[in-house]
Design a protein around this motif. Structure first.
Motif, PDB file in Angstrom:
ATOM      1  N   GLN A 187      56.325  21.467  50.844  1.00 49.19           N
ATOM      2  CA  GLN A 187      57.222  20.643  50.205  1.00 49.19           C
ATOM      3  C   GLN A 187      58.839  21.445  50.262  1.00 49.19           C
ATOM      4  O   GLN A 187      59.748  20.648  50.202  1.00 49.19           O
ATOM      5  N   LEU A 188      58.744  22.450  50.527  1.00 45.45           N
ATOM      6  CA  LEU A 188      60.171  23.185  50.811  1.00 45.45           C
ATOM      7  C   LEU A 188      60.562  22.511  52.243  1.00 45.45           C
ATOM      8  O   LEU A 188      61.792  22.250  52.387  1.00 45.45           O
ATOM      9  N   ARG A 189      59.528  22.398  53.323  1.00 48.25           N
ATOM     10  CA  ARG A 189      59.889  21.912  54.578  1.00 48.25           C
ATOM     11  C   ARG A 189      60.156  20.273  54.574  1.00 48.25           C
ATOM     12  O   ARG A 189      61.107  20.192  55.082  1.00 48.25           O
ATOM     13  N   ALA A 190      59.559  19.757  53.731  1.00 49.00           N
ATOM     14  CA  ALA A 190      59.988  18.512  53.400  1.00 49.00           C
ATOM     15  C   ALA A 190      61.419  18.131  52.865  1.00 49.00           C
ATOM     16  O   ALA A 190      62.160  17.357  53.371  1.00 49.00           O
ATOM     17  N   THR A 192      63.740  20.505  52.878  1.00 50.31           N
ATOM     18  CA  THR A 192      64.682  20.752  54.105  1.00 50.31           C
ATOM     19  C   THR A 192      64.897  19.843  55.102  1.00 50.31           C
ATOM     20  O   THR A 192      66.142  19.671  55.722  1.00 50.31           O
ATOM     21  N   ALA A 193      63.923  19.222  55.688  1.00 57.14           N
ATOM     22  CA  ALA A 193      63.806  18.186  56.576  1.00 57.14           C
ATOM     23  C   ALA A 193      64.783  16.808  56.054  1.00 57.14           C
ATOM     24  O   ALA A 193      65.572  16.416  56.602  1.00 57.14           O
ATOM     25  N   ALA A 194      64.421  16.542  54.672  1.00 59.00           N
ATOM     26  CA  ALA A 194      65.341  15.367  54.172  1.00 59.00           C
ATOM     27  C   ALA A 194      66.890  15.859  53.946  1.00 59.00           C
ATOM     28  O   ALA A 194      67.607  14.758  54.437  1.00 59.00           O
ATOM     29  N   GLU A 195      66.968  16.997  53.828  1.00 61.30           N
ATOM     30  CA  GLU A 195      68.270  17.382  53.603  1.00 61.30           C
ATOM     31  C   GLU A 195      69.177  17.324  54.672  1.00 61.30           C
ATOM     32  O   GLU A 195      70.223  16.956  54.903  1.00 61.30           O
ATOM     33  N   ALA A 196      68.672  17.852  55.904  1.00 61.97           N
ATOM     34  CA  ALA A 196      68.904  17.822  57.357  1.00 61.97           C
ATOM     35  C   ALA A 196      69.226  16.569  57.719  1.00 61.97           C
ATOM     36  O   ALA A 196      70.301  16.185  58.250  1.00 61.97           O
ATOM     37  N   ALA A 197      68.347  15.502  57.496  1.00 55.05           N
ATOM     38  CA  ALA A 197      68.391  14.225  58.084  1.00 55.05           C
ATOM     39  C   ALA A 197      69.614  13.506  57.250  1.00 55.05           C
ATOM     40  O   ALA A 197      70.493  12.857  57.722  1.00 55.05           O
ATOM     41  N   ARG A 198      69.972  13.832  55.992  1.00 51.02           N
ATOM     42  CA  ARG A 198      71.043  13.083  54.954  1.00 51.02           C
ATOM     43  C   ARG A 198      72.307  13.773  55.731  1.00 51.02           C
ATOM     44  O   ARG A 198      73.310  12.937  56.033  1.00 51.02           O
ATOM     45  N   VAL A 199      72.414  15.084  55.995  1.00 45.91           N
ATOM     46  CA  VAL A 199      73.576  15.719  56.633  1.00 45.91           C
ATOM     47  C   VAL A 199      73.937  15.149  57.960  1.00 45.91           C
ATOM     48  O   VAL A 199      74.968  14.710  58.122  1.00 45.91           O
ATOM     49  N   GLU A 200      72.972  14.724  58.719  1.00 47.40           N
ATOM     50  CA  GLU A 200      73.266  14.144  60.083  1.00 47.40           C
ATOM     51  C   GLU A 200      73.640  12.798  60.064  1.00 47.40           C
ATOM     52  O   GLU A 200      74.305  12.561  60.703  1.00 47.40           O
ATOM     53  N   GLN A 201      73.195  12.094  58.893  1.00 49.00           N
ATOM     54  CA  GLN A 201      73.657  10.734  58.728  1.00 49.00           C
ATOM     55  C   GLN A 201      75.039  10.740  58.373  1.00 49.00           C
ATOM     56  O   GLN A 201      75.711   9.697  58.733  1.00 49.00           O
ATOM     57  N   GLU A 202      75.352  11.812  57.303  1.00 47.08           N
ATOM     58  CA  GLU A 202      76.632  11.623  56.831  1.00 47.08           C
ATOM     59  C   GLU A 202      77.719  12.090  58.214  1.00 47.08           C
ATOM     60  O   GLU A 202      78.883  11.382  58.331  1.00 47.08           O
ATOM     61  N   ALA A 203      77.220  12.998  59.095  1.00 48.47           N
ATOM     62  CA  ALA A 203      77.836  13.515  60.124  1.00 48.47           C
ATOM     63  C   ALA A 203      78.183  12.331  61.154  1.00 48.47           C
ATOM     64  O   ALA A 203      79.314  12.094  61.709  1.00 48.47           O
ATOM     65  N   GLN A 204      77.217  11.520  61.464  1.00 49.32           N
ATOM     66  CA  GLN A 204      77.300  10.293  62.327  1.00 49.32           C
ATOM     67  C   GLN A 204      78.172   9.270  61.841  1.00 49.32           C
ATOM     68  O   GLN A 204      78.899   8.502  62.513  1.00 49.32           O
ATOM     69  N   ALA A 205      78.103   9.145  60.382  1.00 50.35           N
ATOM     70  CA  ALA A 205      78.875   8.163  59.857  1.00 50.35           C
ATOM     71  C   ALA A 205      80.260   8.450  59.871  1.00 50.35           C
ATOM     72  O   ALA A 205      81.265   7.568  60.001  1.00 50.35           O
TER      73      ALA A 205
END
Length: 213
Positions: A187-190, A192-205
């Motif tokens: 659950q922690l990995r999931a 963490t992965a979801a948070e990393a993906a969100r941050v990446e999307q915001e950076a790309q935007a």
């Protein structure tokens, strides 16, 4: 006639005494179980007297048993005293030695229903397939009373089943915690992965800039 009866009784008593005296002067009870859990879980559960209420076979025999803790919180120097019904008696346990994830040695001092001092050993050995073999043993000296009792029931017969029950409960408890630990890690990995993906999307935007009108 009375003299003959008295002599016969004396001979019988001497015979019984000789039989009792011939019984083994020491005893050892040992049981083992394989646990599918990291060694720190069963080791830590045994090494901390505060956790014994969750798996000790005697805790179940007297839910109202009175217990106190002294000395170290866990490990060498930890002291556990108990007082309960006729099934659990009264006494004290002291952890006298503990080798991390390998072994634990406990001195047992019983005061009721009869006085005795024995030694308990727990060993933790990897089985080679990721599991742990936990062995619970107790040994001590047989007093004359103990030798007499062994004519009808030996120590193995008296407490062997308790050891088996305690180890089975320890297995259930620690294997459940091992599974819960894996689930929490996933659950922690999931997250963490979801948070990393969100941050990446915001950076790309942010790099793409505002949409063209």
């Amino acid at each position: 006639m009375l003299k003959k009866i008295s002599l016969a009784l004396l001979v019988a008593l001497i015979g019984v005494g000789a039989v009792v005296a011939s019984r083994p002067s020491t005893f050892r009870v040992e049981r083992s179980i394989t646990i599918a859990a990291p060694v720190e879980l069963p080791f830590g559960t045994v090494n901390d007297f505060h956790q014994w209420k969750y798996w000790s076979p005697w805790a179940a025999k007297d839910p109202k048993m009175q217990t106190t803790f002294d000395g170290a919180f866990a490990g060498p120097g930890a002291i556990y005293t108990w007082s309960g019904n006729d099934q659990v008696g009264k006494g004290k346990m002291t952890i006298v030695d503990a080798k991390l994830y390998e072994s634990i040695q406990i001195q047992l001092e019983f005061s009721e229903p009869f006085a005795a001092t024995n030694t308990a050993f727990f060993t933790f050995k990897p089985t080679g397939d990721g599991n742990i073999q936990v062995t619970w043993a107790m040994e001590g000296n047989n007093t004359f009373l103990g030798k007499a009792i062994s004519l009808f029931m030996d120590m193995d017969g008296m407490i062997g089943k308790d050891f088996e029950q305690g180890l089975a409960t320890l297995k259930t408890l620690t294997e459940k915690e091992a599974k819960n630990r894996i689930e929490r890690e996933l659950q922690l990995r999931a997250r963490t992965a979801a948070e990393a993906a969100r941050v990446e999307q915001e950076a790309q935007a942010a790099q793409a800039g505002p949409p063209t009108p």
